[in-house]
Design a protein around this motif. Structure first.
Motif, PDB file in Angstrom:
ATOM      1  N   GLU A 261      40.287  34.503  57.422  1.00  0.00           N
ATOM      2  CA  GLU A 261      39.809  33.788  56.443  1.00  0.00           C
ATOM      3  C   GLU A 261      38.757  34.420  56.153  1.00  0.00           C
ATOM      4  OE1 GLU A 261      40.960  30.717  55.657  1.00  0.00           O
ATOM      5  OE2 GLU A 261      42.452  30.616  57.344  1.00  0.00           O
ATOM      6  N   LEU A 262      38.588  34.145  54.330  1.00  0.00           N
ATOM      7  CA  LEU A 262      37.755  35.091  53.656  1.00  0.00           C
ATOM      8  C   LEU A 262      36.280  34.244  54.208  1.00  0.00           C
ATOM      9  CD1 LEU A 262      40.087  34.156  50.032  1.00  0.00           C
ATOM     10  CD2 LEU A 262      39.445  35.966  51.325  1.00  0.00           C
ATOM     11  N   ALA A 263      35.443  33.405  54.062  1.00  0.00           N
ATOM     12  CA  ALA A 263      34.970  33.129  55.036  1.00  0.00           C
ATOM     13  C   ALA A 263      34.054  33.653  55.756  1.00  0.00           C
ATOM     14  CB  ALA A 263      34.305  31.701  55.292  1.00  0.00           C
TER      15      ALA A 263
ATOM     16  N   ALA B   6      34.140  43.017  52.055  1.00  0.00           N
ATOM     17  CA  ALA B   6      34.460  41.930  52.221  1.00  0.00           C
ATOM     18  C   ALA B   6      34.681  41.283  50.645  1.00  0.00           C
ATOM     19  CB  ALA B   6      33.452  41.635  53.127  1.00  0.00           C
ATOM     20  N   ARG B   7      33.964  42.125  49.891  1.00  0.00           N
ATOM     21  CA  ARG B   7      33.825  41.531  47.865  1.00  0.00           C
ATOM     22  C   ARG B   7      34.256  41.724  47.493  1.00  0.00           C
ATOM     23  NH1 ARG B   7      28.264  43.903  48.912  1.00  0.00           N
ATOM     24  NH2 ARG B   7      29.241  45.972  47.591  1.00  0.00           N
TER      25      ARG B   7
ATOM     26  N   SER C  37      37.122  39.173  49.177  1.00  0.00           N
ATOM     27  CA  SER C  37      37.590  38.037  48.681  1.00  0.00           C
ATOM     28  C   SER C  37      37.316  37.524  47.146  1.00  0.00           C
ATOM     29  CB  SER C  37      35.419  37.655  48.457  1.00  0.00           C
ATOM     30  OG  SER C  37      35.358  37.299  50.287  1.00  0.00           O
ATOM     31  N   GLU C  38      36.404  38.661  46.211  1.00  0.00           N
ATOM     32  CA  GLU C  38      37.699  38.623  44.502  1.00  0.00           C
ATOM     33  C   GLU C  38      38.382  38.108  43.974  1.00  0.00           C
ATOM     34  OE1 GLU C  38      34.597  37.518  42.074  1.00  0.00           O
ATOM     35  OE2 GLU C  38      32.713  38.620  42.910  1.00  0.00           O
TER      36      GLU C  38
ATOM     37  N   LEU D 177      34.948  37.367  56.220  1.00  0.00           N
ATOM     38  CA  LEU D 177      35.297  38.752  56.047  1.00  0.00           C
ATOM     39  C   LEU D 177      34.189  39.044  56.926  1.00  0.00           C
ATOM     40  CD1 LEU D 177      37.201  38.834  53.045  1.00  0.00           C
ATOM     41  CD2 LEU D 177      38.322  39.607  55.496  1.00  0.00           C
TER      42      LEU D 177
ATOM     43  N   SER E 209      44.221  30.871  52.393  1.00  0.00           N
ATOM     44  CA  SER E 209      43.139  31.748  52.381  1.00  0.00           C
ATOM     45  C   SER E 209      43.002  32.593  53.423  1.00  0.00           C
ATOM     46  CB  SER E 209      42.328  30.260  52.553  1.00  0.00           C
ATOM     47  OG  SER E 209      41.471  30.106  53.594  1.00  0.00           O
TER      48      SER E 209
ATOM     49  N   ASN F  66      40.490  35.328  45.283  1.00  0.00           N
ATOM     50  CA  ASN F  66      40.280  34.670  44.764  1.00  0.00           C
ATOM     51  C   ASN F  66      41.258  33.976  43.324  1.00  0.00           C
ATOM     52  OD1 ASN F  66      38.281  32.559  46.559  1.00  0.00           O
ATOM     53  ND2 ASN F  66      37.049  34.177  46.119  1.00  0.00           N
TER      54      ASN F  66
END
Length: 162
Positions: free
Chosen positions: A117-119, A130-131, A134-135, A121, A24, A138
């Protein structure tokens, strides 16, 4: 004889980048000319496809040749300073898990790489990237690519007018 002017059309800047996952976490690079972390990639040159640009940028920035890239997302993300933009993100599965210690920075545009980690970013990069990451990550992890984004977000679905 009267000449009819065509309506104005968008002429977006086009960029392409690679999303490289390890679990992740996503591979991020630190450009020497920016004050935030980014991903390998850059602007598409005239006559070049987004996929070819991504391959070229990976080679120039990381010294790696990548043949397998999969379209992961397209983001319409206009910028007040730069105008309309179309940003292509390609998954680079051949690089998943590549060790950052093995990376070289031949063009010296980058000075570091690390998995983030994505959390986390938001602590390393600008909100729109970051958005987008993350999108896209996922969607990759759930097998739901390619993904269409606007400003790094999945747009809400509006009912079609009848």
């Amino acid at each position: 004889m009267s000449t009819v002017e065509p309506p104005p059309m968008a002429t977006p800047r086009v960029a392409a980048g690679a999303i490289v996952l390890r679990g992740s976490a996503v591979l991020m690079v630190r450009p020497t000319y920016k004050d935030y972390w980014d991903i390998p990639g850059g602007y598409v040159e005239p006559g070049e496809s987004p996929k070819a640009a991504c391959q070229r940028e990976i080679h120039e920035e990381l010294g790696l040749a990548v043949s397998r890239l999969e379209l992961a997302s397209i983001d319409w993300a206009p910028n007040d300073k730069e105008g309309d933009k179309l940003l292509f993100l390609f998954a680079a599965p051949d690089l998943y898990g590549v060790e950052v210690e093995e990376l070289k920075f031949p063009d010296r545009e980058l000075d570091k790489a690390q998995y983030i980690e994505l959390a986390e970013l938001d602590n390393y990069t600008v909100p729109r990237l970051a958005r987008r990451l993350s999108e896209t990550a996922n969607a990759l992890l759930s097998g739901q690519i390619p993904l269409y984004l606007e400003h790094g977000n999945v747009p809400s679905v509006e009912p079609h007018p009848r």
